[in-house]
Design an enzyme around this catalytic site. Sequence first.
Site, short mmCIF file in Angstrom:
data_model
loop_
_atom_site.label_atom_id
_atom_site.label_comp_id
_atom_site.label_asym_id
_atom_site.label_seq_id
_atom_site.Cartn_x
_atom_site.Cartn_y
_atom_site.Cartn_z
N CYS A 203 66.15 -46.66 -61.29
CA CYS A 203 66.99 -46.56 -62.49
C CYS A 203 66.54 -47.60 -63.49
O CYS A 203 66.24 -48.73 -63.11
CB CYS A 203 68.45 -46.80 -62.07
SG CYS A 203 69.62 -46.72 -63.43
N HIS B 119 71.77 -37.60 -61.15
CA HIS B 119 71.66 -39.05 -61.39
C HIS B 119 72.24 -39.40 -62.76
O HIS B 119 73.04 -40.34 -62.88
CB HIS B 119 70.18 -39.46 -61.29
CG HIS B 119 69.91 -40.91 -61.51
ND1 HIS B 119 69.48 -41.75 -60.51
CD2 HIS B 119 70.01 -41.68 -62.62
CE1 HIS B 119 69.32 -42.97 -61.00
NE2 HIS B 119 69.63 -42.95 -62.29
N GLU B 120 71.84 -38.66 -63.79
CA GLU B 120 72.30 -38.97 -65.15
C GLU B 120 73.78 -38.63 -65.35
O GLU B 120 74.50 -39.36 -66.02
CB GLU B 120 71.43 -38.26 -66.20
CG GLU B 120 69.96 -38.62 -66.17
CD GLU B 120 69.67 -40.12 -66.17
OE1 GLU B 120 70.45 -40.91 -66.75
OE2 GLU B 120 68.65 -40.53 -65.58
N HIS C 67 75.87 -41.33 -64.15
CA HIS C 67 75.98 -42.45 -65.10
C HIS C 67 77.16 -42.27 -66.05
O HIS C 67 77.86 -43.23 -66.34
CB HIS C 67 74.70 -42.60 -65.92
CG HIS C 67 73.67 -43.48 -65.31
ND1 HIS C 67 73.92 -44.78 -64.91
CD2 HIS C 67 72.37 -43.25 -65.02
CE1 HIS C 67 72.82 -45.31 -64.41
NE2 HIS C 67 71.85 -44.40 -64.46
#
Length: 184
Positions: free
Chosen positions: A110, A153-154, A157
Amino acid sequence: MLTMDDIIRDGHPTLRKVADDVQLPPSEEDKQILTSMMEFVQNSQNPEIAAKYNLRPGIGLAAPQINVSKKMIAIHVLGDKDKLYSYALFNPKIISHSVEQAYLSSGEGCLSVDEAIPGFVPRHARITVRAYDIDGKEIQLRLKGMPAIVFQHEIDHVNGIMFYDHINKQDPYFRPENALEIQR
């Protein structure tokens, strides 16, 4: 132009907040932020530009990583058969996913985490995402393999979740049963 100086690091409170939805149609300011996020991801993958501006290569970026607590992501990654998945999106949401899991053989990294954190990050093998493009038009994407992992993953966030939250604390290299191993 965004640089590594614009990216906040692990421990910053914005990374743990659930980001706000972007008002649609998107404002010019939100469009500009999203455009600059995509430019960063693309620039970071260009060896000359990355070297000149000291950019770490990235395949995705979420607005909270630049201290903007809004649901915006930019992804630029190759999937199966070298198909390019290049998307700058507002309000991305996973609306369905497979039971089958997948993980990257190399683990995940990351731009907001400076050190390598070893371990497998279990994700859904296939997902369907609903989001809005730069013009505020709704789109739906069915994803598998590497693009599915990057989107998860994004999207994590914008929900205040870091990739290492998914790593098994007792056994970082635990492989979920029948999970797909994705080479990177």
